[in-house]
Design a protein around this motif. Structure first.
Motif, PDB file in Angstrom:
ATOM      1  N   SER A  21       0.831  -1.204   0.000  1.00 11.77           N
ATOM      2  CA  SER A  21       0.000   0.000   0.000  1.00 11.77           C
ATOM      3  C   SER A  21       0.864   1.254   0.000  1.00 11.77           C
ATOM      4  O   SER A  21       0.537   2.254  -0.648  1.00 11.77           O
ATOM      5  CB  SER A  21      -0.941  -0.001   1.215  1.00 11.77           C
ATOM      6  N   ASP A  28      -6.096  -5.832  -1.984  1.00 13.10           N
ATOM      7  CA  ASP A  28      -7.150  -6.592  -1.328  1.00 13.10           C
ATOM      8  C   ASP A  28      -6.479  -7.749  -0.590  1.00 13.10           C
ATOM      9  O   ASP A  28      -5.976  -8.685  -1.218  1.00 13.10           O
ATOM     10  CB  ASP A  28      -8.161  -7.139  -2.344  1.00 13.10           C
ATOM     11  N   TRP A 179     -10.956   1.663  -3.751  1.00 16.01           N
ATOM     12  CA  TRP A 179     -11.110   1.153  -2.383  1.00 16.01           C
ATOM     13  C   TRP A 179     -10.932  -0.348  -2.350  1.00 16.01           C
ATOM     14  O   TRP A 179     -11.335  -1.061  -3.265  1.00 16.01           O
ATOM     15  CB  TRP A 179     -12.476   1.553  -1.812  1.00 16.01           C
ATOM     16  N   GLU A 180     -10.349  -0.811  -1.279  1.00  9.78           N
ATOM     17  CA  GLU A 180     -10.074  -2.231  -1.135  1.00  9.78           C
ATOM     18  C   GLU A 180     -11.343  -3.014  -0.833  1.00  9.78           C
ATOM     19  O   GLU A 180     -12.319  -2.471  -0.316  1.00  9.78           O
ATOM     20  CB  GLU A 180      -9.050  -2.451  -0.016  1.00  9.78           C
ATOM     21  N   TRP A 181     -11.283  -4.303  -1.148  1.00  5.92           N
ATOM     22  CA  TRP A 181     -12.418  -5.181  -0.891  1.00  5.92           C
ATOM     23  C   TRP A 181     -12.732  -5.192   0.608  1.00  5.92           C
ATOM     24  O   TRP A 181     -11.843  -5.331   1.440  1.00  5.92           O
ATOM     25  CB  TRP A 181     -12.096  -6.605  -1.362  1.00  5.92           C
ATOM     26  N   ASP A 183     -13.710  -2.685   2.349  1.00  8.54           N
ATOM     27  CA  ASP A 183     -13.508  -1.362   2.937  1.00  8.54           C
ATOM     28  C   ASP A 183     -14.516  -0.398   2.314  1.00  8.54           C
ATOM     29  O   ASP A 183     -14.329   0.060   1.182  1.00  8.54           O
ATOM     30  CB  ASP A 183     -12.079  -0.882   2.687  1.00  8.54           C
ATOM     31  N   GLU A 184     -15.585  -0.109   3.025  1.00  5.56           N
ATOM     32  CA  GLU A 184     -16.634   0.749   2.495  1.00  5.56           C
ATOM     33  C   GLU A 184     -16.268   2.218   2.691  1.00  5.56           C
ATOM     34  O   GLU A 184     -16.098   2.666   3.820  1.00  5.56           O
ATOM     35  CB  GLU A 184     -17.970   0.453   3.191  1.00  5.56           C
ATOM     36  N   PRO A 185     -16.159   2.991   1.605  1.00  2.55           N
ATOM     37  CA  PRO A 185     -15.830   4.411   1.756  1.00  2.55           C
ATOM     38  C   PRO A 185     -17.000   5.194   2.329  1.00  2.55           C
ATOM     39  O   PRO A 185     -18.168   4.827   2.134  1.00  2.55           O
ATOM     40  CB  PRO A 185     -15.530   4.855   0.318  1.00  2.55           C
TER      41      PRO A 185
END
Length: 237
Positions: A21, A28, A179-181, A183-185
């Motif tokens: 990252s 993910d 956004w990563e799996w 991970d809800e923005p």
């Protein structure tokens, strides 16, 4: 790059995830082979990093299934198995490279850079739109001899926009891409990210390139030199 990292040991998953990252990749990270098999059926990746020994579905089985589906992104296997026969088995299953544990983060990142060059999206170490340059290795953006350092999120957003110049990208597209799996923005995450990136682009006189298209999304649209001169005068007045 968007990377799928599958490792069932949290003590290895977390530092590898952080290192990748930090290089600007969207990672993910999952611990279970069965979940990973479902994810690769739903998303496209530029690179897969798979631990050989996983619960439910092994990394080797994942690799075989992935290749059988016709997908061609590079696969890097991580394993404590280091015999010639083990390496042959991994390569025969469709892996492109092989890294023996314990994994050196520096070597992993070097292997990732090398494998990234095999991605269909590979355009060299630098993306260019008009006279705006984005260095994929240093996370810096340069225009007219001025360079600025970007954060990982700013870099990811600009990279995606530069890979789709002049295209209107919806909020949903940007969320799926950045956004990563799992991970809800937050509801205002895209707006906030665009605002921060636009502020950073002011330093290279390209803030006006990042346009909001009402009701549709955002696009990166280079401006003519006359329009830029007018913008610079307005900023100085």
């Amino acid at each position: 790059m968007r990377i799928l990292l599958v490792e069932d040991d949290p003590e290895q998953l977390e530092p590898l995830h952080a290192a990748l990252s930090g290089e600007g990749h969207i990672v993910d990270g999952v611990k279970d082979g069965e979940i990973a098999r479902w994810i690769v059926s739903q998303r496209n990746y530029d690179l897969l990093i798979l631990d050989w020994l996983l619960p439910e579905v092994s990394g080797i089985d994942l690799c075989r299934t992935y290749r059988a589906s016709g997908k061609s992104a590079p696969v890097l296997m991580l394993t404590a198995k280091d015999t010639i026969l083990d390496k042959v088995a991994g390569l025969d299953a469709g892996a492109d490279d092989y890294l023996v544990k314990p994994v050196s983060v520096f070597e992993l990142l070097a292997r990732v850079r090398a494998l990234g060059r095999r991605s269909p999206l590979w355009q060299g170490d630098c993306l260019q739109v008009a006279d705006l340059h984005l260095n994929l290795s240093t996370l810096t953006v340069t225009r007219r001899a001025t360079s600025i350092q970007l954060s990982a999120r700013e870099f990811q957003l600009l990279e995606y926009l530069m890979r789709h110049p002049q295209q209107v990208l919806s909020r949903d597209q940007l969320e799926q891409a950045l956004w990563e799996w799992g991970d809800e923005p937050e509801s205002n995450a895209i707006t906030a990210s665009v605002r921060r990136l636009r502020q950073r682009l002011q330093s290279v006189h390209a803030a006006e390139w990042l346009e909001a298209v009402y009701g549709a999304g955002y696009r990166l649209s280079p401006k003519s030199e006359d329009a830029e001169l007018s913008q610079v005068r307005a900023e100085r007045s």
